[in-house]
Design an enzyme around this catalytic site. Structure first.
Site, mmCIF file in Angstrom:
data_model
loop_
_atom_site.group_PDB
_atom_site.id
_atom_site.type_symbol
_atom_site.label_atom_id
_atom_site.label_comp_id
_atom_site.label_asym_id
_atom_site.label_seq_id
_atom_site.Cartn_x
_atom_site.Cartn_y
_atom_site.Cartn_z
ATOM 1 N N VAL A 44 0.635 -1.124 0.203
ATOM 2 C CA VAL A 44 -0.176 -0.155 0.386
ATOM 3 C C VAL A 44 0.966 1.202 0.331
ATOM 4 O O VAL A 44 2.086 1.256 1.260
ATOM 5 C CB VAL A 44 -0.995 0.090 1.238
ATOM 6 C CG1 VAL A 44 -1.949 1.622 1.191
ATOM 7 C CG2 VAL A 44 -1.510 -0.986 1.135
ATOM 8 N N ASP A 166 -9.323 -12.056 7.181
ATOM 9 C CA ASP A 166 -7.136 -11.299 6.945
ATOM 10 C C ASP A 166 -6.821 -10.519 7.743
ATOM 11 O O ASP A 166 -6.378 -8.927 7.427
ATOM 12 C CB ASP A 166 -6.557 -11.428 5.642
ATOM 13 C CG ASP A 166 -4.924 -10.745 5.624
ATOM 14 O OD1 ASP A 166 -4.086 -11.388 6.745
ATOM 15 O OD2 ASP A 166 -4.341 -10.165 5.262
#
Length: 273
Positions: A44, A166
């Site tokens: 990210v 997750d």
């Protein structure tokens, strides 16, 4: 929409996510050098929109031939429709074929401050140790846990429920007011369950032991991961990613360490009281 010229910020409808070109995202992230965090599904990056100077987060997904371009866009649309105070909001995507590769990126309306992992345990040192500054007070701890629970409840109560699959400290992003937001929630729809399970087996710190031997998704997977996170928030003890079936060992240690169990249990009771 996967090929050809794509205009930054274009959208066929106000109710659809924006479509970004790969070149535009490359530019606003300074050639993908402003990294915020990363996981097995892709890093990210921090980005700045040129017209408004607005900060956004850009996740560059690992290249996977198993996702047809059209199917990817349909799944992105379903994630775009999710709106909640404790959910990182998706604003756009890139799904562009460049020569022989297809680049898929997700753009989030979020000014990244830090992840909960970074806040609790600091950046990893070269020797594997942490530089944590456990200064978060109980009010902030409660605010974080409550916010994560509210976001998770929203996902689980949808007409078509979403199991995150997750949930971990890296996927809880904190804004500058310390409001927690669940990130990467759409990966359970974009990637296959087998692919998610493979990655979680590589990093089992939050995995429910029974999931290792099952084939079906269940919201209980997220609840187990939430419990592991709560222990880490209250005790400031990090789970070991290198242990075999690490989540099971970590939970077992929580209950069997006679010198610490009383203080740990008291901390959690104070947090959820």
């Amino acid at each position: 929409m996967a090929t050809g010229e794509i205009t930054e910020g274009s959208s066929s409808s106000p109710e659809l996510p924006k479509i970004f070109s790969f070149q535009s995202l490359e530019g606003i992230t300074n050639n993908f050098s402003r990294i915020f965090c990363k996981d097995p599904f892709g890093p990210v990056y921090k980005g700045t929109l040129p017209d408004t100077d607005k900060e956004i987060a850009v996740k560059k997904l690992e290249q996977s031939a198993e996702i047809p371009p059209e199917d990817f866009e349909n799944k992105v649309q379903s994630v775009y429709e999710l709106k909640h105070e404790n959910i990182v909001e998706l604003i756009g995507f890139c799904n562009q074929t460049l020569q022989i590769t297809t680049e898929r990126l997700l753009c989030y309306d979020f000014d990244p401050n830090e992840s909960l992992q970074q806040h609790l345990f600091g950046p990893k040192a070269t020797d594997g140790s942490n530089s944590a500054d456990p200064s978060t007070n109980w009010d902030t701890c409660f605010k974080i846990v409550k916010g994560v629970c509210q976001g998770l409840l929203y996902l689980h109560k949808l007409e078509d429920p979403i199991t995150h699959m997750d949930l971990n400290l890296n996927n809880i992003w904190l804004d500058r007011a310390m409001v927690p937001k669940i990130a990467n929630l759409g990966l359970s729809r974009i990637f296959s369950e087998d692919r998610i399970k493979y990655y979680k087996e590589e990093s089992p710190r939050y995995m429910a032991p029974e999931y290792l031997n099952s084939t079906g998704m269940s919201v209980s997977i997220d609840i187990y991961s939430l419990g592991v996170m709560m222990i880490q928030i209250t005790t400031r003890e990090e789970n070991n990613d290198n242990l075999d079936k690490a989540s099971r060992i970590y939970i077992k240690d929580f209950y069997t360490d006679t010198e610490k169990v009383d203080s740990r249990a008291h901390s959690i009771r104070v947090l959820i009281a």
